[in-house]
Design an enzyme around this catalytic site. Structure first.
Site, PDB file in Angstrom:
ATOM      1  N   ASP A  68       0.726   6.406 -11.737  1.00  0.00           N
ATOM      2  CA  ASP A  68       2.066   5.853 -11.590  1.00  0.00           C
ATOM      3  C   ASP A  68       2.184   4.940 -10.375  1.00  0.00           C
ATOM      4  OD1 ASP A  68       1.724   8.015  -9.863  1.00  0.00           O
ATOM      5  OD2 ASP A  68       3.188   9.277 -10.856  1.00  0.00           O
ATOM      6  N   ASN A 137       9.576  20.310 -10.100  1.00  0.00           N
ATOM      7  CA  ASN A 137      10.330  20.493 -11.348  1.00  0.00           C
ATOM      8  C   ASN A 137       9.416  20.448 -12.579  1.00  0.00           C
ATOM      9  OD1 ASN A 137       9.640  17.816 -11.531  1.00  0.00           O
ATOM     10  ND2 ASN A 137      11.723  17.011 -11.545  1.00  0.00           N
ATOM     11  N   HIS A 139       7.181  18.043 -13.262  1.00  0.00           N
ATOM     12  CA  HIS A 139       6.775  16.709 -13.748  1.00  0.00           C
ATOM     13  C   HIS A 139       5.278  16.480 -13.554  1.00  0.00           C
ATOM     14  CE1 HIS A 139       7.853  14.578  -9.667  1.00  0.00           C
ATOM     15  NE2 HIS A 139       6.566  14.872  -9.674  1.00  0.00           N
ATOM     16  N   GLU A 144       9.422  13.196 -16.119  1.00  0.00           N
ATOM     17  CA  GLU A 144      10.378  14.177 -15.619  1.00  0.00           C
ATOM     18  C   GLU A 144      10.856  15.096 -16.747  1.00  0.00           C
ATOM     19  OE1 GLU A 144      10.725  14.346 -12.488  1.00  0.00           O
ATOM     20  OE2 GLU A 144      11.511  12.542 -11.538  1.00  0.00           O
TER      21      GLU A 144
HETATM   22  C1  F6R Z   1       1.701  11.267  -8.111  1.00  0.00           C
HETATM   23  C2  F6R Z   1       2.252  11.990  -9.247  1.00  0.00           C
HETATM   24  C3  F6R Z   1       3.205  13.134  -9.063  1.00  0.00           C
HETATM   25  C4  F6R Z   1       2.721  14.161  -8.044  1.00  0.00           C
HETATM   26  C5  F6R Z   1       3.749  15.272  -7.879  1.00  0.00           C
HETATM   27  C6  F6R Z   1       3.352  16.252  -6.786  1.00  0.00           C
HETATM   28  O1  F6R Z   1       0.855  10.220  -8.539  1.00  0.00           O
HETATM   29  O2  F6R Z   1       1.959  11.629 -10.334  1.00  0.00           O
HETATM   30  O3  F6R Z   1       3.376  13.769 -10.309  1.00  0.00           O
HETATM   31  O4  F6R Z   1       1.490  14.698  -8.446  1.00  0.00           O
HETATM   32  O5  F6R Z   1       4.993  14.738  -7.558  1.00  0.00           O
HETATM   33  O6  F6R Z   1       3.414  15.609  -5.558  1.00  0.00           O
HETATM   34  P1  F6R Z   1       2.805  16.250  -4.232  1.00  0.00           P
HETATM   35  O7  F6R Z   1       1.342  16.384  -4.440  1.00  0.00           O
HETATM   36  O8  F6R Z   1       3.137  15.286  -3.136  1.00  0.00           O
HETATM   37  O9  F6R Z   1       3.485  17.575  -4.073  1.00  0.00           O
END
Ligand code: F6R
Length: 240
Positions: A68, A137, A139, A144
């Protein structure tokens, strides 16, 4: 099949995950990897950099895509995911920058940029390893929780909980982009192996719901139960 590996620290999570990349590169030097950003993969990227410095791993033939990118941040912005990848991994190993691909966060038409990214993913082919973190959450990427999920890359409006969680990297919550582009579920599934990393006690429950609870779009990570080859490296037993 889903393998659940419990480890006792973030460092051990990184070392265990790096082993999958080392073995994959020994078997296929021109592997295609899909990477993730955020705090979770940092111990893995540190370990890959250390392995490269020690001459144990070679990225010269590797190609990468990323899950992303934020909409609206130039690549020079330190919160863009391109900047994150350059800083935390690409500049530390011998990967060729022209072999690394992310959605174009600066495109004037995000929908069109997503379609172009989907076409790129299709052209590059099936990923050897799809790396995932998981949001508080549930995702994955920026897919989401919702009534329905998308198969292909799309521009998503981030939920308040995600904006709040990600604000820790920005000067204020208002600075967090409200939109991002993310690989869709079919694209995440187009991989030989899904490697899901998770750390910190705060994510213990959402992870366990994702891998043992009902499969539901309300917890997008739960869909990985449908993928034939998943490895979860779980450092949620403590905050080390
Ligand atoms: C990032 C991504 C997100 C993260 C998720 C967890 O490229 O795709 O899904 O993996 O938000 O984020 P952290 O590791 O910062 O807790």
């Amino acid at each position: 099949m889903l393998r659940h590996i419990k480890v006792s620290s973030k460092k051990e999570m990184g070392v265990t995950a790096a082993g999958f990349y080392k073995r994959q590169l020994e078997a296929k030097p021109d592997s295609l990897f899909a990477f993730a950003t955020g705090s979770t993969p940092l111990p893995l990227y540190d370990e890959l950099a250390a392995m490269y410095a020690a001459g144990k791993i070679d990225f010269s033939k590797v190609k990468t895509v990323n899950l992303d990118e934020y909409v609206g941040l130039p690549v020079t912005d330190e919160n863009s995911y391109r900047y994150f990848m350059d800083k935390n991994l690409f500049s530390r190993v011998n990967i060729r920058r022209e072999n690394t691909f992310l959605p174009d966060g600066t495109a004037s038409d995000p929908g069109k940029a997503c379609a172009l990214y989907s076409a790129k993913l299709e052209k590059l082919g099936r990923r050897d390893i799809q790396l995932l973190g998981i949001g508080n959450n549930g995702h994955i990427g920026f897919n989401e929780p919702a009534d329905a999920l998308s198969a292909h890359c799309f521009a998503v409006t981030l939920t308040e909980s995600t904006i709040k969680a990600n604000s820790r990297f920005f000067a204020s919550e208002d600075d967090v982009p409200k939109q991002a582009m993310t690989m869709g579920m079919a694209e995440i599934f187009d991989s030989e192996l899904i490697l899901l990393l998770c750390s910190g006690t705060a994510k213990h429950d959402v992870l366990n719901q994702a891998i043992y609870g009902p499969i539901t779009t309300k917890n997008p990570a739960s869909l990985i139960q449908l993928h034939p080859n998943v490895v979860v490296i779980d450092a949620t037993g403590n905050d080390n």
